[in-house]
Design a protein around this motif. Structure first.
Motif, PDB file in Angstrom:
ATOM      1  N   LYS A 337       0.838  -1.214   0.000  1.00  0.00           N
ATOM      2  CA  LYS A 337       0.000   0.000   0.000  1.00  0.00           C
ATOM      3  C   LYS A 337       0.867   1.255   0.000  1.00  0.00           C
ATOM      4  CE  LYS A 337      -3.862   1.897   2.690  1.00  0.00           C
ATOM      5  NZ  LYS A 337      -3.249   3.147   3.162  1.00  0.00           N
ATOM      6  N   ASP A 338       0.386   2.284  -0.675  1.00  0.00           N
ATOM      7  CA  ASP A 338       1.060   3.586  -0.630  1.00  0.00           C
ATOM      8  C   ASP A 338       0.572   4.352   0.593  1.00  0.00           C
ATOM      9  OD1 ASP A 338       2.224   2.938  -3.031  1.00  0.00           O
ATOM     10  OD2 ASP A 338       0.640   3.916  -4.216  1.00  0.00           O
ATOM     11  N   ARG A 364      -0.599  -3.766   3.264  1.00  0.00           N
ATOM     12  CA  ARG A 364      -1.082  -4.223   1.963  1.00  0.00           C
ATOM     13  C   ARG A 364      -2.192  -3.309   1.440  1.00  0.00           C
ATOM     14  NH1 ARG A 364       3.387  -7.233   2.157  1.00  0.00           N
ATOM     15  NH2 ARG A 364       3.204  -9.008   3.564  1.00  0.00           N
ATOM     16  N   GLU A 365      -2.295  -3.271   0.132  1.00  0.00           N
ATOM     17  CA  GLU A 365      -3.420  -2.545  -0.475  1.00  0.00           C
ATOM     18  C   GLU A 365      -4.663  -3.413  -0.305  1.00  0.00           C
ATOM     19  OE1 GLU A 365      -3.849   0.727  -1.940  1.00  0.00           O
ATOM     20  OE2 GLU A 365      -5.671  -0.258  -1.232  1.00  0.00           O
ATOM     21  N   GLY A 374      -3.110  -1.151  -9.207  1.00  0.00           N
ATOM     22  CA  GLY A 374      -1.718  -1.526  -8.935  1.00  0.00           C
ATOM     23  C   GLY A 374      -1.233  -2.628  -9.877  1.00  0.00           C
ATOM     24  N   PHE A 375      -2.102  -3.622 -10.129  1.00  0.00           N
ATOM     25  CA  PHE A 375      -1.744  -4.695 -11.075  1.00  0.00           C
ATOM     26  C   PHE A 375      -1.454  -4.081 -12.432  1.00  0.00           C
ATOM     27  CE2 PHE A 375      -3.894  -7.734  -8.216  1.00  0.00           C
ATOM     28  CZ  PHE A 375      -3.022  -8.792  -8.302  1.00  0.00           C
ATOM     29  N   PRO A 398      -7.884  -3.831   6.526  1.00  0.00           N
ATOM     30  CA  PRO A 398      -6.483  -3.417   6.370  1.00  0.00           C
ATOM     31  C   PRO A 398      -5.609  -4.510   6.973  1.00  0.00           C
ATOM     32  CG  PRO A 398      -7.776  -1.711   7.479  1.00  0.00           C
ATOM     33  CD  PRO A 398      -8.650  -2.922   7.385  1.00  0.00           C
ATOM     34  N   HIS A 399      -4.477  -4.793   6.343  1.00  0.00           N
ATOM     35  CA  HIS A 399      -3.599  -5.836   6.878  1.00  0.00           C
ATOM     36  C   HIS A 399      -2.166  -5.578   6.458  1.00  0.00           C
ATOM     37  CE1 HIS A 399      -4.998  -7.351   2.950  1.00  0.00           C
ATOM     38  NE2 HIS A 399      -3.903  -8.107   2.891  1.00  0.00           N
ATOM     39  N   ALA A 400      -1.245  -6.227   7.166  1.00  0.00           N
ATOM     40  CA  ALA A 400       0.183  -6.029   6.890  1.00  0.00           C
ATOM     41  C   ALA A 400       0.918  -7.319   7.200  1.00  0.00           C
ATOM     42  CB  ALA A 400       0.735  -4.891   7.751  1.00  0.00           C
ATOM     43  N   GLY A 401       2.130  -7.444   6.684  1.00  0.00           N
ATOM     44  CA  GLY A 401       2.885  -8.664   6.952  1.00  0.00           C
ATOM     45  C   GLY A 401       4.299  -8.550   6.441  1.00  0.00           C
TER      46      GLY A 401
END
Ligand code: ATP
Ligand code: AMO
Length: 434
Positions: A337-338, A364-365, A374-375, A398-401
């Motif tokens: 994600k930006d 992540r977006e 984005g793709f 919303p998530h991150a990793g």
């Protein structure tokens, strides 16, 4: 061999049966010693030639090094023996003889090339310091798993045969899957996101990743072990906290549980657990600091990827682990994600060890339309990823990793020169077996 005990458990005063490998035979004339080695250590077997059955002596002393033998006899205290005890044998059985011509010397007296060691891993692992690497690797994985569980994560396993790549098209291994084109997975990226978006929320996976890396370097493998995390309702800062937690847990576990292994590797004095939070430098600060070192021929400008010499110069400057955050969006993958207030700036981060990159991650977006955009920006066809993108229409939080390279973690912790030393059977451009 139910009656067999570990050599370390042989108590003076007992009769015992031990079994293991012939480490060494020392013949002093009237007396000779067979040093028998097993997983627990070594024990001396004493042969007093004149007082013992001739056949027994012949069997015990005629055997070649690295043969497997089983010895039954009386265990006695003997201060001159290397471990303070020895066995006087009543029976010696050669269970599996070894060819006297060994392709490498497990006593380590003769050095072997890495390729010879890898071709003969079974013999190589009979060396204490090599076994120590893999005992420590196992301890690292145990500690990492436990730390993820403490962070409320569920361990998952995702497919390794997949329809699409995620980490750049050139590094895929193609395979044929019932007549269809398929690939070995480069990263559990898309799958871990799909599960973080379910009610499971926080997941981790420790599993193989496959990359047809162009380069043949001391820090790249074609099959590596990725330690992945993904968490719903997390942002990049939360993900960095998790990185810090698992990396530190690995060091702490070694400190606590691997003193013998550290000693075997000669690291008992220099091993240190990181005792401070890892500094978080922005990409912009990172390039400024690299430029200031004067180590590069050309100054870096915003948008450049960091060259290896730049990473090394910064690593020397910082002197420990550090994060690089806020990378330019254009050099991070579509799933990162930006920043909401600056589309040129991504939430992507890397964890660096002074020697190399250990981790990539980010928020992540999670917005469907932005993801599709984005793709397209990266020249990827979103239709091919429909199995993934469609779930973003049904309530994707919303998530991150992040992904942490398992072998690179082992390698940097132990100061190994080559990543291949951290894998039992490495896969590289030249090596497909064993
Ligand atoms: P020879 O006189 O033919 O060399 P020997 O049977 O007389 O043999 P010893 O004089 O008893 O042997 O020992 C030879 C060497 O082995 C000595 O240096 C002694 O210290 C060492 N030794 C003897 N017994 C043991 C033992 N149980 N463990 C370790 N070392 C031993
Ligand atoms: P990345 O491609 O940076 O990110 O990989 C994550 C980490 O995996 C390790 N690694 C390797 N180790 C040895 N040999 C290789 N060929 C190799 N390739 C990668 C490195 C690297 O830092 N999907 C993202 C992660 C994420 O965002 O969650 C990814 O795969 O230590």
């Amino acid at each position: 061999m139910q009656d067999r005990i570990y050599t370390a458990d042989a108590e003076p005063g007992d009769d015992a049966t031990v079994a293991g490998w012939v480490h060494e035979i020392r013949d002093l004339g009237g007396i000779a010693f067979l040093i028998l080695r097993d997983n627990s250590g070594k024990i001396q077997v004493k042969f007093e030639k004149d007082d013992m059955d001739e056949e027994l002596v012949e069997t015990g002393l005629g055997v070649s090094r690295e043969s497997v033998v089983k010895v039954t006899g009386a265990v006695e205290e003997e201060p001159r023996a290397p471990t303070g005890v020895e066995i006087t044998p009543e029976e010696v059985e050669v269970v599996a003889p070894a060819d006297p011509e060994l392709p490498l010397d497990p006593s380590g007296k003769v050095d072997a090339e890495l390729s010879t060691r890898l071709d003969n891993r079974t013999l190589d692992l009979r060396k204490e310091e090599v076994q120590a690497v893999f005992e420590i690797r196992a301890e690292i994985l145990r500690a990492v798993r436990e730390q993820f569980r403490a962070f409320d994560c569920t361990e998952i396993n995702t497919p390794k045969i997949v329809a699409t790549g995620t980490e750049g098209g050139t590094e895929l291994f193609p395979i044929t899957y019932f007549g269809e084109e398929a690939f070995m997975n480069q990263s559990p990226q898309l799958f871990k996101q799909l599960i973080a978006g379910s009610n499971v929320e926080r997941v981790f996976e420790i599993g193989p990743i496959f990359r047809a890396e162009e380069h043949n370097t001391p820090r790249h493998l074609n099959e590596a072990t990725s330690i992945d995390f993904e968490g719903a309702f997390c942002d990049q800062n939360d993900a960095m906290d998790v990185v810090e937690g698992v990396v530190t847990a690995a060091y702490e576990a070694i400190q606590e549980n691997c003193s013998d292994e550290l000693e075997a590797l000669g690291l008992e004095d220099e091993f240190e657990v990181p005792d401070e939070a890892f500094p978080r430098l922005s990409y912009e600060e990172a390039i400024e600091r690299i430029n200031a070192t004067g180590e590069l021929d050309e100054q870096l400008v915003w948008g450049d990827d960091l060259p290896t010499e730049g990473e090394k110069a910064l690593g020397d400057d910082v002197g420990g682990h550090y994060f690089i955050t806020d990378w330019p969006s254009e050099i991070k993958p579509f799933y990162i994600k930006d920043h909401d207030d600056d589309e040129q700036l991504s939430t992507g981060f890397d964890l660096m060890h002074p020697r190399m990159e250990l981790v990539s991650g980010g928020q992540r977006e999670h917005r469907y339309e932005k993801l599709i955009e984005g793709f397209e920006q990266q020249g990827l066809d979103p239709d091919q990823f429909e199995y993934y993108t469609k779930m973003f229409k049904y309530g994707m939080p919303p998530h991150a990793g992040f992904g942490l390279g398992g072998e690179r973690l082992v390698m940097t912790i132990l100061g190994l020169d080559n990543i291949r030393e951290a894998v039992l059977f490495p896969r590289d451009r030249q090596r497909l077996s064993p």
